[in-house]
Design an enzyme around this catalytic site. Structure first.
Site, mmCIF file in Angstrom:
data_model
loop_
_atom_site.group_PDB
_atom_site.id
_atom_site.type_symbol
_atom_site.label_atom_id
_atom_site.label_comp_id
_atom_site.label_asym_id
_atom_site.label_seq_id
_atom_site.Cartn_x
_atom_site.Cartn_y
_atom_site.Cartn_z
ATOM 1 N N TYR A 211 0.859 -1.186 0.000
ATOM 2 C CA TYR A 211 0.000 0.000 0.000
ATOM 3 C C TYR A 211 0.893 1.233 0.000
ATOM 4 C CZ TYR A 211 -4.185 2.728 1.063
ATOM 5 O OH TYR A 211 -5.209 3.622 1.004
ATOM 6 N N ARG B 176 -7.218 10.841 -9.758
ATOM 7 C CA ARG B 176 -6.467 11.538 -8.707
ATOM 8 C C ARG B 176 -5.841 10.497 -7.784
ATOM 9 N NH1 ARG B 176 -6.559 13.049 -3.407
ATOM 10 N NH2 ARG B 176 -7.910 11.231 -3.306
ATOM 11 N N LYS C 106 -6.096 -1.949 -1.945
ATOM 12 C CA LYS C 106 -7.116 -1.732 -0.905
ATOM 13 C C LYS C 106 -7.808 -3.045 -0.546
ATOM 14 C CE LYS C 106 -7.484 2.856 -0.241
ATOM 15 N NZ LYS C 106 -7.692 3.613 0.981
ATOM 16 N N GLU D 57 -12.721 5.284 -4.877
ATOM 17 C CA GLU D 57 -11.331 5.497 -4.503
ATOM 18 C C GLU D 57 -10.625 6.392 -5.523
ATOM 19 O OE1 GLU D 57 -8.833 5.251 -1.658
ATOM 20 O OE2 GLU D 57 -10.473 3.810 -1.561
ATOM 21 N N ASP D 58 -10.034 7.481 -5.043
ATOM 22 C CA ASP D 58 -9.176 8.356 -5.857
ATOM 23 C C ASP D 58 -9.873 8.930 -7.089
ATOM 24 O OD1 ASP D 58 -7.319 7.955 -3.963
ATOM 25 O OD2 ASP D 58 -5.911 6.821 -5.159
ATOM 26 N N ASP E 45 -13.580 6.474 0.479
ATOM 27 C CA ASP E 45 -12.522 6.373 1.474
ATOM 28 C C ASP E 45 -11.760 7.682 1.621
ATOM 29 O OD1 ASP E 45 -11.072 4.841 3.388
ATOM 30 O OD2 ASP E 45 -9.424 4.719 1.977
ATOM 31 N N ASP E 46 -11.617 8.429 0.522
ATOM 32 C CA ASP E 46 -10.877 9.690 0.571
ATOM 33 C C ASP E 46 -11.619 10.739 1.397
ATOM 34 O OD1 ASP E 46 -8.819 8.782 -1.347
ATOM 35 O OD2 ASP E 46 -10.505 8.760 -2.724
ATOM 36 N N ASN F 257 -0.161 11.810 0.848
ATOM 37 C CA ASN F 257 0.578 10.630 0.368
ATOM 38 C C ASN F 257 1.017 10.850 -1.074
ATOM 39 O OD1 ASN F 257 0.360 8.861 2.624
ATOM 40 N ND2 ASN F 257 -1.796 8.558 2.164
#
Length: 591
Positions: A139, A192, A210, A282-283, A305-306, A447
């Site tokens: 990860y 992203r 994930k 996600e992203d 999740d973000d 990150n």
């Protein structure tokens, strides 16, 4: 030669197990390994798996040299393996010895992915037994580099790729996936990825990573997890010119074309997998992330999740930190650098928690929280030009152009970075925080490591060892003035696997903000005095499966309380139920 294993009845798969054991709440454990995370609870069925050479090529059932001599005879493996018979523990030691030989993190990542494609149970056993060492490999931060180079290291597809070419056929594409009982989908459109920007189709590394954590840390069985990348093109010129790029070679679709593809996808997912499948976004870029969450949050079981996972894990860290910095949550003043998905999501959850604890309207509690974006402090005079998700954070104040000015004007007790831009917590900013606070709480969350707002060493050195520090990516312990400081990691991996498990064991059909608050509270209570003595505001990852079980129990309890749980009757002991539901990667004996 026969090409199938002996048929195994009573739901026991290809394994020797007691098919009649039960878990708390009366759910019959017909799968043994999978416990209550499976919906087909009592129906007897027949299952066969290829044997011989094909069995060694099936990662779900392959055990390598751990096949016993009896199993080698029964399943036509004699001569296909060297004579040695080894234990799974010895296999783990051998693999860790091999992985530690690599000096480049990406090589370790590739070695782990190859193991996952060869021997699934061994992959999870290695990961669970060495979670603190391997989490940065599978990860963040290594997964970021893996996504950047995904076209070059791509060997075998590990999920579904749904592109604009599949428009009108998405339901058929979902049916191409071999597993029918899916409980968790992690989906990205690659726009992203971490702090690295638009990586298009190569963002697949994120859903794959994930979901590995959903299994290793949260105990959701691997066969119930489905990684998906939605490819609508990329605006990354470098990728469009890269001969090894694996995605559509066109600029990103937007507007109606994009919305129609996503709507077809969400409709097909519910049609194929039912109401209880969790879809984790996600992203996605800000403009799509907020819209998708708002649009499908009322009709599907969805989690971003973000926005939500990050918020829950940061809130847990802040709540835990109160024991070190003193005061109640409502006593503190928060300043964020970054007003995107993560920043506004964290801010809103903190405001909700303060509102819940003080019985004050959330409109009032938001006034304790200030955000800085690329144009400076978000204030009322800017309201007309702000994106909708920033407007609740526009408070009455004179304009301030930069972060240092905002720190001096607001005098926050907590500084949170979610900007995606590295080295933005400068020496002057951190020293200003230290001048206003005996123990400033500094969270540099962006990150991967290269994008972190400051390093652990900088935070401790510039505050003369007084900072309480946590980051999004891992940092090594720091020695300052003869004392060793252990930086915490505010990693979403603490929270989303437990949330997912809680949703699965309760059969929840919607995610509610109160479930996120319940998850945060559960995580905060897992920090021990020993952790606090080291300056940590998060527990060690070595206990993560225990932590996930407590989070799952809290989330499930809230689902039952809110009336969105469908798995009835409610188990008497939800922690025990969560623990017994977890997938375990130890080998099964084959008949």
């Amino acid at each position: 030669m026969e090409s199938t294993l002996k048929d195994i009845r009573d739901g026991a798969s290809v394994l020797d197990m007691d098919p009649t054991s039960t878990i708390d709440g009366g759910v019959e454990d017909v799968y043994g390994e999978d416990r209550a995370t499976e919906d087909q609870l009592v129906t007897p069925w027949t299952f066969s798996v290829a044997s011989g050479y094909s069995l060694l090529r099936d990662p779900q059932y392959n055990k390598g040299l751990a096949f016993t001599l009896k199993e080698r005879d029964t399943h036509y493996l004699r001569g296909l393996l060297p004579p040695a018979v080894v234990t799974q523990d010895l296999q783990v030691r051998k693999l860790m010895n091999s992985i530690r030989q690599y000096e480049v993190p990406l090589q370790k990542y590739i070695a782990m992915m190859e193991l996952q494609e060869r021997n699934e149970r061994l992959f999870y056993k290695v990961l669970i037994d060495n979670v603190e060492e391997l989490l940065p490999v599978v990860y963040t931060p290594t997964v970021g580099e893996a996504c950047q180079k995904y076209g070059s290291i791509f060997k075998r597809p590990q999920g579904l790729y749904i592109s604009l070419n599949e428009k009108g056929k998405i339901l058929e594409v979902l049916k191409n996936w071999p597993e029918r009982s899916i409980q968790v989908i992690v989906v990205t459109d690659g726009e992203r990825i971490l702090g690295l920007g638009d990586l298009g189709c190569q963002g697949m590394g994120i859903p794959v990573g994930k979901l590995s954590l959903y299994t290793a840390l949260g105990g959701v069985r691997p066969s119930a997890c489905l990684p998906i990348t939605i490819d609508v093109g990329t605006n990354n010129e470098q990728l469009l010119k890269d001969e090894f790029y694996i995605g559509l070679r066109q600029r990103r679709a937007t507007g109606q074309e994009y919305a129609e593809l996503l709507h077809e996808f969400m409709t097909a997912v519910k049609q194929n997998y039912g109401e209880k499948v969790l879809v984790q976004f996600e992203d996605f870029a800000n403009h799509n992330a907020f819209e998708l969450l708002a649009k499908y949050g009322t009709t599907h079981l969805v989690l971003n999740d973000d926005i939500q996972g990050t918020a829950a894990v940061v809130l847990a860290g802040v709540v835990a930190a109160l024991k070190l910095i003193g005061g109640s949550l409502a006593d503190h003043k928060f300043l964020f650098l970054g007003a995107g998905e993560a920043g506004t999501g964290i801010a809103e959850l903190i405001a909700l928690e303060i509102s819940k604890r003080t019985k004050t309207p959330v409109e009032e509690t938001r006034k304790k929280i200030w955000l800085v974006d690329s144009k400076g402090l978000i204030v009322n005079s800017r309201k007309d030009s702000l994106q909708h998700f920033k407007k609740p954070w526009a408070h009455e104040h004179e304009p301030v152009k930069d972060l240092l000015g905002a720190v001096k004007a607001i005098k926050p007790t907590v500084l949170i970075g979610s900007s995606g831009v590295g080295r933005t917590f400068t020496k002057e900013v951190v020293e200003a925080m230290a001048s206003y606070n005996e123990k400033p709480l500094i969270l540099a969350l962006s990150n991967p490591t290269s994008q972190s707002e400051c390093t652990a060493e900088e935070a401790y050195t510039w505050t003369k060892g007084r900072a309480i520090f946590a980051s999004g990516s891992p940092f090594d312990p720091v020695e300052y003035n003869g004392k060793v400081y252990v930086p915490g990691q505010s990693n979403n991996a603490y929270i989303f696997p437990g949330i997912g498990l809680g949703l699965v064991i309760s059969g929840a059909i919607r995610v509610h903000d109160d479930m996120l608050l319940a998850a945060s509270e559960a995580l905060a209570t897992q920090v021990t005095q020993e952790n606090y003595d080291k300056g940590l505001i998060y527990p060690p990852f070595s206990n993560i499966r225990k932590i996930s079980a407590h989070i799952a129990a809290n989330v499930a309890a809230k689902a039952y309380e809110l009336g969105v749980a469908t798995r009835l009757p409610r188990p008497k002991n939800l922690v025990k139920c969560a623990e017994s539901s977890m997938y375990t990667p130890t080998y099964r004996g084959y008949r």
